[in-house]
Design a protein around this motif. Sequence first.
Motif, PDB file in Angstrom:
ATOM      1  N   LEU A  85      -2.737  12.605  12.965  1.00  0.00           N
ATOM      2  CA  LEU A  85      -3.039  11.434  11.797  1.00  0.00           C
ATOM      3  C   LEU A  85      -2.518  12.076  10.544  1.00  0.00           C
ATOM      4  O   LEU A  85      -2.824  13.545  10.612  1.00  0.00           O
ATOM      5  CB  LEU A  85      -4.453  11.301  11.751  1.00  0.00           C
ATOM      6  CG  LEU A  85      -5.240  10.254  13.109  1.00  0.00           C
ATOM      7  CD1 LEU A  85      -6.405  10.160  12.720  1.00  0.00           C
ATOM      8  CD2 LEU A  85      -4.049   9.089  13.225  1.00  0.00           C
ATOM      9  N   LYS A  86      -1.730  11.572   9.816  1.00  0.00           N
ATOM     10  CA  LYS A  86      -1.372  12.110   8.422  1.00  0.00           C
ATOM     11  C   LYS A  86      -2.061  11.533   7.215  1.00  0.00           C
ATOM     12  O   LYS A  86      -2.245  12.147   6.326  1.00  0.00           O
ATOM     13  CB  LYS A  86       0.186  12.086   8.278  1.00  0.00           C
ATOM     14  CG  LYS A  86       0.922  12.548   9.666  1.00  0.00           C
ATOM     15  CD  LYS A  86       0.833  14.072   9.800  1.00  0.00           C
ATOM     16  CE  LYS A  86       1.579  14.692  10.919  1.00  0.00           C
ATOM     17  NZ  LYS A  86       1.308  16.003  11.174  1.00  0.00           N
ATOM     18  N   GLN A  87      -2.354  10.092   7.563  1.00  0.00           N
ATOM     19  CA  GLN A  87      -3.060   9.435   6.363  1.00  0.00           C
ATOM     20  C   GLN A  87      -4.393   8.995   6.670  1.00  0.00           C
ATOM     21  O   GLN A  87      -5.225   8.934   5.801  1.00  0.00           O
ATOM     22  CB  GLN A  87      -2.157   8.261   6.133  1.00  0.00           C
ATOM     23  CG  GLN A  87      -0.429   8.454   5.814  1.00  0.00           C
ATOM     24  CD  GLN A  87      -0.260   9.288   4.582  1.00  0.00           C
ATOM     25  OE1 GLN A  87      -1.195   9.063   3.478  1.00  0.00           O
ATOM     26  NE2 GLN A  87       0.499  10.109   4.585  1.00  0.00           N
ATOM     27  N   MET A  88      -4.471   8.489   7.921  1.00  0.00           N
ATOM     28  CA  MET A  88      -5.937   7.958   8.342  1.00  0.00           C
ATOM     29  C   MET A  88      -6.902   9.172   8.518  1.00  0.00           C
ATOM     30  O   MET A  88      -7.371   9.050   9.771  1.00  0.00           O
ATOM     31  CB  MET A  88      -5.904   6.921   9.551  1.00  0.00           C
ATOM     32  CG  MET A  88      -4.831   5.880   9.276  1.00  0.00           C
ATOM     33  SD  MET A  88      -5.813   4.536   8.011  1.00  0.00           S
ATOM     34  CE  MET A  88      -4.761   5.145   6.435  1.00  0.00           C
ATOM     35  N   LEU A  89      -7.183   9.691   7.525  1.00  0.00           N
ATOM     36  CA  LEU A  89      -8.331  10.844   7.333  1.00  0.00           C
ATOM     37  C   LEU A  89      -9.271  10.213   6.618  1.00  0.00           C
ATOM     38  O   LEU A  89      -9.149   9.885   5.449  1.00  0.00           O
ATOM     39  CB  LEU A  89      -7.491  12.078   6.981  1.00  0.00           C
ATOM     40  CG  LEU A  89      -6.454  12.686   7.802  1.00  0.00           C
ATOM     41  CD1 LEU A  89      -5.737  13.642   7.090  1.00  0.00           C
ATOM     42  CD2 LEU A  89      -6.801  12.915   9.347  1.00  0.00           C
ATOM     43  N   THR A  90     -10.732  10.876   7.031  1.00  0.00           N
ATOM     44  CA  THR A  90     -11.759  10.475   6.204  1.00  0.00           C
ATOM     45  C   THR A  90     -11.622  10.927   4.926  1.00  0.00           C
ATOM     46  O   THR A  90     -11.262  11.978   4.415  1.00  0.00           O
ATOM     47  CB  THR A  90     -13.066  11.070   6.880  1.00  0.00           C
ATOM     48  OG1 THR A  90     -13.067  10.603   8.207  1.00  0.00           O
ATOM     49  CG2 THR A  90     -14.227  10.427   5.967  1.00  0.00           C
ATOM     50  N   ASP A  91     -11.830   9.783   3.854  1.00  0.00           N
ATOM     51  CA  ASP A  91     -11.899  10.004   2.366  1.00  0.00           C
ATOM     52  C   ASP A  91     -10.497   9.870   1.675  1.00  0.00           C
ATOM     53  O   ASP A  91     -10.521  10.027   0.597  1.00  0.00           O
ATOM     54  CB  ASP A  91     -12.692  11.139   1.878  1.00  0.00           C
ATOM     55  CG  ASP A  91     -14.074  11.221   2.083  1.00  0.00           C
ATOM     56  OD1 ASP A  91     -14.770   9.922   2.140  1.00  0.00           O
ATOM     57  OD2 ASP A  91     -14.842  12.236   2.712  1.00  0.00           O
ATOM     58  N   HIS A  92      -9.364   9.600   2.707  1.00  0.00           N
ATOM     59  CA  HIS A  92      -8.252   9.504   2.279  1.00  0.00           C
ATOM     60  C   HIS A  92      -7.885   8.248   1.815  1.00  0.00           C
ATOM     61  O   HIS A  92      -8.741   7.170   2.175  1.00  0.00           O
ATOM     62  CB  HIS A  92      -7.138   9.842   3.203  1.00  0.00           C
ATOM     63  CG  HIS A  92      -6.868  11.210   3.208  1.00  0.00           C
ATOM     64  ND1 HIS A  92      -5.498  11.795   3.478  1.00  0.00           N
ATOM     65  CD2 HIS A  92      -7.615  12.588   2.990  1.00  0.00           C
ATOM     66  CE1 HIS A  92      -5.630  13.348   3.412  1.00  0.00           C
ATOM     67  NE2 HIS A  92      -6.849  13.492   3.230  1.00  0.00           N
ATOM     68  N   VAL A  93      -6.962   7.893   0.880  1.00  0.00           N
ATOM     69  CA  VAL A  93      -6.600   6.465   0.330  1.00  0.00           C
ATOM     70  C   VAL A  93      -6.179   5.730   1.692  1.00  0.00           C
ATOM     71  O   VAL A  93      -5.558   5.928   2.342  1.00  0.00           O
ATOM     72  CB  VAL A  93      -5.829   6.273  -0.703  1.00  0.00           C
ATOM     73  CG1 VAL A  93      -5.102   4.986  -0.979  1.00  0.00           C
ATOM     74  CG2 VAL A  93      -6.359   7.004  -1.923  1.00  0.00           C
ATOM     75  N   PHE A  94      -6.693   4.398   1.852  1.00  0.00           N
ATOM     76  CA  PHE A  94      -6.564   3.353   2.791  1.00  0.00           C
ATOM     77  C   PHE A  94      -5.327   2.578   2.195  1.00  0.00           C
ATOM     78  O   PHE A  94      -5.443   1.952   1.247  1.00  0.00           O
ATOM     79  CB  PHE A  94      -7.658   2.694   3.468  1.00  0.00           C
ATOM     80  CG  PHE A  94      -7.405   1.625   4.230  1.00  0.00           C
ATOM     81  CD1 PHE A  94      -7.091   2.064   5.437  1.00  0.00           C
ATOM     82  CD2 PHE A  94      -6.986   0.133   4.015  1.00  0.00           C
ATOM     83  CE1 PHE A  94      -6.722   0.877   6.635  1.00  0.00           C
ATOM     84  CE2 PHE A  94      -6.694  -0.562   4.696  1.00  0.00           C
ATOM     85  CZ  PHE A  94      -6.699  -0.078   6.199  1.00  0.00           C
ATOM     86  N   SER A  95      -4.430   2.394   3.172  1.00  0.00           N
ATOM     87  CA  SER A  95      -3.464   1.308   3.003  1.00  0.00           C
ATOM     88  C   SER A  95      -2.853   0.766   4.199  1.00  0.00           C
ATOM     89  O   SER A  95      -2.965   1.586   5.230  1.00  0.00           O
ATOM     90  CB  SER A  95      -2.227   1.759   2.012  1.00  0.00           C
ATOM     91  OG  SER A  95      -1.501   2.590   2.924  1.00  0.00           O
ATOM     92  N   GLN A  96      -2.296  -0.439   4.771  1.00  0.00           N
ATOM     93  CA  GLN A  96      -1.815  -0.905   5.673  1.00  0.00           C
ATOM     94  C   GLN A  96      -0.507  -0.031   6.178  1.00  0.00           C
ATOM     95  O   GLN A  96      -0.337   0.010   7.185  1.00  0.00           O
ATOM     96  CB  GLN A  96      -1.500  -2.337   5.809  1.00  0.00           C
ATOM     97  CG  GLN A  96      -2.793  -3.478   5.660  1.00  0.00           C
ATOM     98  CD  GLN A  96      -3.371  -3.334   6.882  1.00  0.00           C
ATOM     99  OE1 GLN A  96      -2.819  -3.241   7.950  1.00  0.00           O
ATOM    100  NE2 GLN A  96      -4.756  -3.681   6.878  1.00  0.00           N
ATOM    101  N   GLU A  97       0.037   0.313   4.821  1.00  0.00           N
ATOM    102  CA  GLU A  97       1.325   1.026   5.377  1.00  0.00           C
ATOM    103  C   GLU A  97       1.178   2.459   6.080  1.00  0.00           C
ATOM    104  O   GLU A  97       1.614   2.980   7.004  1.00  0.00           O
ATOM    105  CB  GLU A  97       2.145   1.272   3.994  1.00  0.00           C
ATOM    106  CG  GLU A  97       3.376   1.871   4.126  1.00  0.00           C
ATOM    107  CD  GLU A  97       4.384   2.269   2.985  1.00  0.00           C
ATOM    108  OE1 GLU A  97       5.180   3.177   2.834  1.00  0.00           O
ATOM    109  OE2 GLU A  97       4.075   1.353   2.222  1.00  0.00           O
TER     110      GLU A  97
END
Length: 784
Positions: free
Chosen positions: A305-317
Motif C-alpha cells: 500500500l502506498k496511499q491507503m494507510l491509516t490517517d492518509h488522505v482518502f480518494s477513489q483514485e
Amino acid sequence: MKISLRLLSNSNFFLIFILGLWFVFCSNLISQAQDEALVWQDKEVKTIDISGNKIASLATLLSKIKTKVGTRYSVAVARDDIKRLYALGYFDDVRVELSGFEGGVKVMFVVVEKPIISSIAIKGARRISQRVLEDSMKTKEGAYLDKQKLRSDLEEIKRIYARKGFLSVEANYDSIQDEAANKTALIINIDEGLSARIKTVLIQGNKTFSNSKIIGLIKSKPAKWWLFRKGYFNDSVLAEDIERLLSFYRKEGFTDVNIERETYKLRSGWFKLILKIQEGKRYYVGEVTFFGNKAFGSGELKKQLKQMLTDHVFSQESLQADEFNIRSLYMDNGYIFAKVTGTTNLNQKTGKVDVNFNIVEDEISYVNLIKVKGNIKTKEVVIRRELRLKPGDRFDGTKLRRSKERLYNLGFFDEVDGIDFDIEPTEDKNKSNLIVQVKETQTGAFSFGGGYSTVDQFVGFVEIEQKNFDWKNFPYFTGAGQDLRVRASIGSISKNLDLSFTEPWMFDYPVSFGFDVYRRQRNRETDVGYGYDEDRLGGDLRLGREFSDYWRSDTFYRIEKIEIGDIENSASADFKKEEGENNLSTWGLSATFDSRDNIFEPHKGLVFYNSFETTGGPFGGDKNFTKLWNSTSYFFPMPKDAVIMFKVQSGLENPFGDSDEVPIYERFFAGGANTIRGYRERKVGPIDTLTDDPIGGEALFVGNLEYQYPIWKYMRVVGFLDSGNVWRRVEDFASGNFKTGVGFGLRVKTPLGPFKLDYGFPLNVEPGEDKKEGRFHFSFSRGF
C-alpha cells in the motif's frame, strides 16, 4: 368562434386529403416500379451499361457491381449494386433501368455524378492562417463535392476559432458551378466576429488551497501581455478546467466537492469568470483490512500500500492505485487472474473511511506456449531470446517487465506501443499462452551532427547504421539483430572512416562477436585541443558473454599504427618526442552491470562499466602501458516524469618496461560536450608550457549531475553541473584544482530524429586563457 373552428377544421381536412392522395400516388409509382423490376427477375442478363459518368471510369464502376452478364437478374442484387455505387462517394443519384435485349434483359445503371472541386478559396480569415484552416478540412481540391463532409469541415473551422476565443464566428460557403465540365469552385466565407477574452478570474469558497494554486491548475487564465498570454475564453476549455479542479480536490480527500461557474460579459468581448468552490469535508483513511488472502499475509499486503494507510488522505483514485499494487504482487507470483476489489465504509464514530480489500486469488498459472506476433522484419528467434519467461515457467510479473525492457533496448520496436503482452486461456485452467505482440520501427539510421565553440570550430559526421542487420538475408539484410555501422566524418581538423560489425548471439548463445576497422586523421588545431597531426589506422576483434540480465563481460584485441607530426617548433621537448610512427598492440577486459529500464531514454537504473587494458608487454608493439577505466551512471526517477542523472568517470594509466610515460595520443583529456561542458574540447588538464596546447594526463576524474524535466511529450529541458580535472601523473589523482561548468540544455525528439543542445558556462578560467566564456554543444540525428 364556431365559424373559425370550422374553417380551421376544413383546412386541416383538405391538407390531410392532399397528402393522402400524394402518398397513394407515390405508392403506386413505387409499386409499379417494383412490379416492372419483378418482370425481369431471373431473366438472363445479356448486357450491362452505365450512363451519366463523366469522370469515374467505366471499368472502375463495373468492378464494383455484382450483377454480371450471363447470370440471372436479381432485384435484391441490383439493389445492393446501387448501394455499392453510392458508397464510392462519386454520385448524387443512382438508379437502374431495365429493358428487353436478345431474349434476356439489358441492365442500365444511370448515375448523376457529384461535381469535382476545381478550387477552394477562404475569405475573411485574418486571425488564423489559411494554411491551418485548409489542413483541418477533409474537403480537398480535385475531390468530389461531398456536402455532408463540407458541413463537417465548417463545424471544425468554428471549433478551431472557438479554441482561440472567437465564439461568435460564422462559416458558410458559396459555390460557382461549371455545368459543362461538371466542376465547382468553392468559396468558404468566414465572419470572425470579436474574440472572447478573460479579464478577471475570481476564486470563491476555497479554504484549503490558495487562489494561486487553483488558478495554476486551470487553463482559463486572465490575459497578460507581459506573459504573452492572450487569455482566450473557451467554454469547452472551462468545462475541462472544472473537471480538472474536481479531480484535484477529490484526489486530496474532498469527495463531496462541488464547483459552480459564473461568467459575466464586460465590454468588447471581455469576460469576468467566477469559480465558486464548495469544498465539503476532507476524508481520511481509517482501518484497513483484507479478506480472502491466503497466499500472502496481511502484513505483506500492507507493504504494497502506498496511499491507503491509516490517517492518509482518502480518494477513489488512491484506492484504485493500491488495488493495482496488490494485484501486481499477485501477478508477480503467478496469480495472473487474481482479482482485488476495495470497498469503503464511513465510520460514524471516527469520521474516517474504513477500507477493506476483497481478494479472489484464483490459482497459480503457468506459461503454456509463447506466441510472437507482429514481427515482419525481425526473426522470431531474436525476440524469443530476450524473453525471461519460457514455456512451463510460472508467470512472473518481474520477468515480464524485464522482458519488455530488454526488447525495447534492442531498438527494433516502437517506443510508445511497440511491445504488448497478452494472455490467452487454454483448456487447462492452470496454463495460459503468452502473446507477445510487437510493432517494429525504423532500425536503420542516417545520422549527422556536430559541435560548435566560440572560435567557430565545426566538426560534422555522417553515419549509416543498421541495428537489425542480417548478412544472410539478401537483398534486405535485416532481421537477425546484428549491428552494422559505417561512419564517415569530416571537419575543420579531422577526417574519419569507421566500419563496425557485431553479432550479439553466436550460435544462439548469449556470446557476442564483433570487429572494428578504422582510419582516423586529425590535423593540428590548437583552438580545439590538438597541437599535432594524428593519423591512426587500426582494427580490433571483440568477444563478449552475457552472464545474467544485468551482468556481462567483454574482451578484445586491438592493433593500431599511429603517426604523429606537424608539431610546432616552439613546443617543449616533452611534446616533440611524440613525433613519428608507432605500433600499438592492446588486449583488454571489461565488466558491465546495466539495470537501466531503457538504454535510449533511461528513467531509473544503474550502469557500471569497468575495464582494464594492457598495451605492449607480452603483446608486442612500440609502447608499454596499462589503463584502468571506470564509468558509473545512476538514474533516479522524480515526480512528473523528471529524471536525475549522476555520472562519475575515472581513469588511471601507468607506463612500464622501457616506456617512461604514456604517449600523448593515449592520455586522458577533459573538456567539451561529453565531459565538462562550457570548456573547449580537451582543454581541461595539463598544457604545454610553451604553446598552451593540451598534453593530457595519466589520471582523470569527472563528475556530472543532470536534471531532466519534460515540458512537452517530445521535449525535455535539462540543467547540469559538471566538474573534474586531468592530472599529469597517477600519483596526483584527485589532488584538486577541479574545473566546474554549469548550464542548461534542450532534448527534443523530432520526426527526423533526436536533437541535443547544451550551453555551458565555466566557473573557472580555462587553462591557457585569461577569462571565462560560455560555449554551445549540439548534435542531431535522423532515422530512416
